[in-house]
Design a protein around this motif. Structure first.
Motif, PDB file in Angstrom:
ATOM      1  N   GLN A  71     -42.742  14.202  19.467  1.00 57.87           N
ATOM      2  CA  GLN A  71     -42.936  14.166  18.016  1.00 57.87           C
ATOM      3  C   GLN A  71     -41.816  14.957  17.338  1.00 57.87           C
ATOM      4  O   GLN A  71     -41.520  16.073  17.741  1.00 57.87           O
ATOM      5  CB  GLN A  71     -44.298  14.775  17.665  1.00 57.87           C
ATOM      6  N   VAL A  72     -41.201  14.339  16.363  1.00 57.85           N
ATOM      7  CA  VAL A  72     -40.137  14.995  15.611  1.00 57.85           C
ATOM      8  C   VAL A  72     -40.725  15.566  14.331  1.00 57.85           C
ATOM      9  O   VAL A  72     -41.420  14.865  13.596  1.00 57.85           O
ATOM     10  CB  VAL A  72     -39.008  14.003  15.272  1.00 57.85           C
ATOM     11  N   GLN A  73     -40.483  16.830  14.085  1.00 55.95           N
ATOM     12  CA  GLN A  73     -40.904  17.433  12.829  1.00 55.95           C
ATOM     13  C   GLN A  73     -39.686  17.702  11.968  1.00 55.95           C
ATOM     14  O   GLN A  73     -38.666  18.187  12.473  1.00 55.95           O
ATOM     15  CB  GLN A  73     -41.669  18.725  13.090  1.00 55.95           C
ATOM     16  N   LEU A  74     -39.816  17.395  10.701  1.00 54.78           N
ATOM     17  CA  LEU A  74     -38.713  17.551   9.758  1.00 54.78           C
ATOM     18  C   LEU A  74     -39.132  18.506   8.651  1.00 54.78           C
ATOM     19  O   LEU A  74     -40.219  18.350   8.086  1.00 54.78           O
ATOM     20  CB  LEU A  74     -38.333  16.204   9.159  1.00 54.78           C
ATOM     21  N   VAL A  75     -38.271  19.452   8.347  1.00 59.16           N
ATOM     22  CA  VAL A  75     -38.583  20.436   7.317  1.00 59.16           C
ATOM     23  C   VAL A  75     -37.444  20.480   6.313  1.00 59.16           C
ATOM     24  O   VAL A  75     -36.309  20.825   6.669  1.00 59.16           O
ATOM     25  CB  VAL A  75     -38.809  21.833   7.909  1.00 59.16           C
ATOM     26  N   GLU A  76     -37.766  20.130   5.072  1.00 64.63           N
ATOM     27  CA  GLU A  76     -36.759  20.157   4.006  1.00 64.63           C
ATOM     28  C   GLU A  76     -36.809  21.482   3.265  1.00 64.63           C
ATOM     29  O   GLU A  76     -37.844  22.145   3.198  1.00 64.63           O
ATOM     30  CB  GLU A  76     -36.984  19.037   2.977  1.00 64.63           C
ATOM     31  N   SER A 103     -36.979  19.305  14.372  1.00 67.20           N
ATOM     32  CA  SER A 103     -37.441  20.175  15.455  1.00 67.20           C
ATOM     33  C   SER A 103     -36.736  19.865  16.761  1.00 67.20           C
ATOM     34  O   SER A 103     -36.507  20.721  17.587  1.00 67.20           O
ATOM     35  CB  SER A 103     -38.954  20.037  15.633  1.00 67.20           C
ATOM     36  N   ARG A 104     -36.361  18.615  16.931  1.00 66.36           N
ATOM     37  CA  ARG A 104     -35.591  18.233  18.102  1.00 66.36           C
ATOM     38  C   ARG A 104     -34.973  16.879  17.838  1.00 66.36           C
ATOM     39  O   ARG A 104     -35.375  16.166  16.937  1.00 66.36           O
ATOM     40  CB  ARG A 104     -36.470  18.159  19.355  1.00 66.36           C
ATOM     41  N   ARG A 105     -33.974  16.571  18.580  1.00 67.64           N
ATOM     42  CA  ARG A 105     -33.367  15.250  18.409  1.00 67.64           C
ATOM     43  C   ARG A 105     -33.264  14.604  19.780  1.00 67.64           C
ATOM     44  O   ARG A 105     -32.730  15.189  20.701  1.00 67.64           O
ATOM     45  CB  ARG A 105     -31.987  15.345  17.785  1.00 67.64           C
ATOM     46  N   THR A 106     -33.803  13.407  19.864  1.00 64.40           N
ATOM     47  CA  THR A 106     -33.737  12.668  21.111  1.00 64.40           C
ATOM     48  C   THR A 106     -32.774  11.498  20.951  1.00 64.40           C
ATOM     49  O   THR A 106     -32.334  11.180  19.867  1.00 64.40           O
ATOM     50  CB  THR A 106     -35.122  12.126  21.510  1.00 64.40           C
ATOM     51  N   PHE A 107     -32.470  10.864  22.010  1.00 61.00           N
ATOM     52  CA  PHE A 107     -31.577   9.720  21.989  1.00 61.00           C
ATOM     53  C   PHE A 107     -32.111   8.649  21.050  1.00 61.00           C
ATOM     54  O   PHE A 107     -31.360   7.910  20.432  1.00 61.00           O
ATOM     55  CB  PHE A 107     -31.436   9.159  23.396  1.00 61.00           C
ATOM     56  N   ALA A 108     -33.459   8.581  20.938  1.00 58.29           N
ATOM     57  CA  ALA A 108     -34.061   7.532  20.124  1.00 58.29           C
ATOM     58  C   ALA A 108     -33.905   7.773  18.626  1.00 58.29           C
ATOM     59  O   ALA A 108     -34.142   6.888  17.829  1.00 58.29           O
ATOM     60  CB  ALA A 108     -35.542   7.389  20.460  1.00 58.29           C
ATOM     61  N   ARG A 109     -33.539   8.994  18.236  1.00 58.22           N
ATOM     62  CA  ARG A 109     -33.411   9.294  16.806  1.00 58.22           C
ATOM     63  C   ARG A 109     -31.981   8.999  16.403  1.00 58.22           C
ATOM     64  O   ARG A 109     -31.084   9.813  16.640  1.00 58.22           O
ATOM     65  CB  ARG A 109     -33.741  10.767  16.532  1.00 58.22           C
ATOM     66  N   SER A 110     -31.740   7.834  15.850  1.00 59.10           N
ATOM     67  CA  SER A 110     -30.375   7.416  15.568  1.00 59.10           C
ATOM     68  C   SER A 110     -29.870   7.804  14.194  1.00 59.10           C
ATOM     69  O   SER A 110     -28.682   8.025  14.015  1.00 59.10           O
ATOM     70  CB  SER A 110     -30.271   5.898  15.709  1.00 59.10           C
ATOM     71  N   THR A 111     -30.775   7.855  13.245  1.00 60.61           N
ATOM     72  CA  THR A 111     -30.370   7.970  11.847  1.00 60.61           C
ATOM     73  C   THR A 111     -31.256   8.955  11.103  1.00 60.61           C
ATOM     74  O   THR A 111     -32.449   9.048  11.372  1.00 60.61           O
ATOM     75  CB  THR A 111     -30.473   6.599  11.155  1.00 60.61           C
ATOM     76  N   MET A 112     -30.647   9.660  10.176  1.00 61.04           N
ATOM     77  CA  MET A 112     -31.407  10.497   9.249  1.00 61.04           C
ATOM     78  C   MET A 112     -31.159   9.986   7.839  1.00 61.04           C
ATOM     79  O   MET A 112     -30.030   9.629   7.480  1.00 61.04           O
ATOM     80  CB  MET A 112     -30.966  11.946   9.346  1.00 61.04           C
TER      81      MET A 112
END
Length: 124
Positions: free
Chosen positions: A1-6, A25-34
């Protein structure tokens, strides 16, 4: 699970600047774009900008081109949105989101993790 904090929202006068941050919180190979989206009261959520983690390629909504800049630091899992020449119509809650895709990025359905949002107010 990716957590994002602005963070970084606030009140600024028209013509001023703000810089928003989004830490993942972490970045995996599957997270391509923000991406950054925004939603003003009574309006639909709209695309603002996106950046591809690996290449750094950026995309912008026409309404912010030339004023906003999206950037990232891969080592820090952080994305920024530098907002200059702010206008009252830029006032909204700004959300960062992550996506496993690299196409159709203005489509918010392509994003599967979202932050809680940070409020930007612009006084005229």
């Amino acid at each position: 699970q990716v957590q994002l904090v602005e963070s970084g929202g606030g009140l600024v006068q028209a013509g001023g600047s703000l810089r928003l941050s989004c830490v993942a919180s972490r970045r995996t190979f599957a997270r391509s774009t923000m991406g950054w989206f925004r939603q003003a009261p009574g309006k639909l959520r709209e695309f603002v900008a996106a950046i591809i983690w690996s290449s750094g390629r950026t995309y912008y909504a026409d309404s912010v081109k030339g004023r906003f800049t999206i950037s990232r630091d891969n080592a820090k899992n952080t994305v920024w949105l530098q907002m200059n020449s702010l206008k009252p119509e830029d006032a909204a809650v700004y959300y960062c989101a992550s996506s496993p895709y690299v196409i159709s990025l203005p489509n918010d359905a392509r994003y599967d993790h979202w932050g809680q949002g940070t409020l930007v107010n612009v006084s005229s």
